[in-house]
Design a protein around this motif. Structure first.
Motif, PDB file in Angstrom:
ATOM      1  N   CYS A 128     -74.589-114.764 -42.757  1.00 25.64           N
ATOM      2  CA  CYS A 128     -75.528-114.784 -43.891  1.00 25.64           C
ATOM      3  C   CYS A 128     -75.343-113.617 -44.853  1.00 25.64           C
ATOM      4  O   CYS A 128     -75.941-113.610 -45.924  1.00 25.64           O
ATOM      5  CB  CYS A 128     -76.970-114.834 -43.387  1.00 25.64           C
TER       6      CYS A 128
ATOM      7  N   CYS B 141     -73.598-109.261 -41.784  1.00 20.47           N
ATOM      8  CA  CYS B 141     -73.522-110.442 -40.938  1.00 20.47           C
ATOM      9  C   CYS B 141     -72.502-111.433 -41.512  1.00 20.47           C
ATOM     10  O   CYS B 141     -72.603-111.803 -42.680  1.00 20.47           O
ATOM     11  CB  CYS B 141     -74.907-111.097 -40.866  1.00 20.47           C
TER      12      CYS B 141
ATOM     13  N   ARG C 163     -79.527-112.921 -35.509  1.00 19.01           N
ATOM     14  CA  ARG C 163     -78.506-113.284 -34.524  1.00 19.01           C
ATOM     15  C   ARG C 163     -77.772-112.065 -34.004  1.00 19.01           C
ATOM     16  O   ARG C 163     -77.603-111.062 -34.698  1.00 19.01           O
ATOM     17  CB  ARG C 163     -77.525-114.290 -35.108  1.00 19.01           C
TER      18      ARG C 163
ATOM     19  N   ASN D 125     -81.620-110.247 -40.730  1.00 21.67           N
ATOM     20  CA  ASN D 125     -82.258-111.313 -41.510  1.00 21.67           C
ATOM     21  C   ASN D 125     -83.056-112.249 -40.596  1.00 21.67           C
ATOM     22  O   ASN D 125     -82.483-112.942 -39.756  1.00 21.67           O
ATOM     23  CB  ASN D 125     -81.160-112.088 -42.262  1.00 21.67           C
TER      24      ASN D 125
ATOM     25  N   CYS E 291     -77.984-109.037 -36.703  1.00 18.36           N
ATOM     26  CA  CYS E 291     -78.260-109.357 -38.107  1.00 18.36           C
ATOM     27  C   CYS E 291     -79.716-109.016 -38.391  1.00 18.36           C
ATOM     28  O   CYS E 291     -80.597-109.254 -37.563  1.00 18.36           O
ATOM     29  CB  CYS E 291     -77.984-110.850 -38.334  1.00 18.36           C
TER      30      CYS E 291
ATOM     31  N   ASP F 130     -82.058-115.825 -40.568  1.00 16.38           N
ATOM     32  CA  ASP F 130     -80.834-116.124 -39.813  1.00 16.38           C
ATOM     33  C   ASP F 130     -81.073-115.937 -38.304  1.00 16.38           C
ATOM     34  O   ASP F 130     -80.125-115.894 -37.511  1.00 16.38           O
ATOM     35  CB  ASP F 130     -79.689-115.227 -40.292  1.00 16.38           C
TER      36      ASP F 130
END
Ligand SMILES: [Zn+2]
Length: 377
Positions: free
Chosen positions: A212, A209, A235, A229, A227, A232
């Protein structure tokens, strides 16, 4: 609703650009369906095409045709049903739903990128040869007929041992880049190859990403990434396209400016002005700035001609024809080392004598020059 893209309606001055002819229905509304790839692969009319390291798979023996005139090339294809099992075994492969022809019930096309597939079995076994039925006469359109028979007879996975289809594909197909494939392919298959190569290059270059740094996973039928995470927001990420302008500069006498770039290995290759769009400028400004930087020419009217993707690795080439307000050439000496005004007759004579050579058949530059000449090269 579905939208059958018709590039002809969008690019009137340059309607037949080789990388902008695809007529597939993207079926964008299906991309978010859970299990889309698996469902599409299970349908009998689904074809799989393969990419690896920015190249596309063609039937063995066709790769060497890229340098010849007037030869036809086609994509190697594998029936979707046979690939589903291999995809489960190779999570490093990236599957991309390119779209369909004739609506939902007809032919679907899935591209699978095998760049990161690990060759676990260490080679193929003779027993799998039947899956790669490669007729010399090309009558089956590049389809692996044996695999189709095995898959649809329900014996595919049982008959297969050792390296699977995706692993064997490394050696069983020829791999050609888009510049070699597109000029020899049908418009339809050139379109499929352009989409598949553009997406697969992006998946292989962007593994984390950009915001992040967490690993990403393919999403939306391979047209996006997500992403991984939670912090985050998982996304959604889309491919970044690098816009570039390419401009044929013509003076009041109808002469065109042909330029030789220092980076080109072929010393006789001459083309037109080109460069990347800077952040914060528009296309017309980029065209004017590049002309001034490269050859010291000031541009007047700038007219849009057309565009095509150029996935080397991720450009979109937007073509313009510009009127030169000045004719005094001052090359920058770094990027552009030579530039000459030529009349159509002088240009044709330079090509015939070998003093100049034209840009390749997949390039938009070639079509821009042809438009100026008034005939094909
Ligand atoms: Zn992230």
């Amino acid at each position: 609703m579905t939208l059958a893209l018709n590039p002809l309606a969008l690019t009137q001055t340059l309607p037949f650009l080789p990388l902008a002819q695809g007529d597939i229905d993207y079926q964008t509304e299906r991309r978010a369906e859970p299990g889309l790839i698996e469902r599409v692969l299970a349908e009998p009319a689904t074809k799989v095409i393969l990419t690896r390291e920015g190249k596309i798979a063609v039937p063995r023996g066709q790769g060497e045709l890229a340098d010849y005139e007037n030869v036809k090339m086609r994509l190697a294809t594998i029936p979707g049903a046979y690939v589903a099992h291999d995809l489960a075994e190779h999570p490093q492969a990236v599957a991309m739903f390119l779209g369909s022809y004739g609506g939902r019930r007809d032919e679907h096309v899935v591209a699978v990128d095998i760049t990161r597939v690990e060759r676990l079995a260490g080679g193929s076994e003779r027993g799998a040869d039947d899956a790669f039925d490669e007729p010399e006469d090309g009558t089956n359109g590049g389809v692996i007929a044996g695999a189709a028979r095995a898959a649809f007879a329900g014996v595919g996975s049982g008959a297969r041992r050792g390296a699977g289809l995706l692993e064997q594909a490394f050696d069983r197909f020829d791999w050609v880049d888009l510049r070699g494939f597109a000029p020899h392919a049908s418009a339809r298959e050139a379109g499929q190859a352009t989409s598949a190569i553009s997406l697969s290059i992006w998946h292989n270059r962007q593994r984390h990403c950009p915001t992040c740094g967490a690993p990403v996973a393919a999403a939306n039928g391979g047209w996006a990434q997500r992403c991984t995470n939670d912090a985050d927001g998982r996304r959604l990420l889309f491919p970044r396209i690098e816009p570039a302008v390419i401009t044929i500069i013509v003076d009041s006498a109808g002469r065109a400016l042909m330029q030789h770039n220092a980076a080109w290995k072929n010393p006789t290759l001459y083309s037109v002005s080109a460069g990347f769009v800077e952040t914060g400028e528009n296309l017309e400004h980029a065209a004017r700035r590049e002309a001034l930087e490269e050859v010291g020419i000031r541009l007047g009217e700038v007219k849009y001609l057309g565009s095509q993707p150029w996935p080397f690795p991720s450009s979109l080439m937007m073509a313009f024809k510009a009127h030169a307000l000045t004719t005094d050439i001052r090359v920058d000496g770094a990027e552009t080392v030579e530039a000459r005004w030529v009349t159509p007759d002088e240009y044709t004579a330079a090509l015939v004598s070998g003093r100049m050579s034209a840009p390749g058949k997949a390039t938009i530059a070639r079509y821009m020059i042809e438009e100026w000449l008034g005939h094909e090269l």
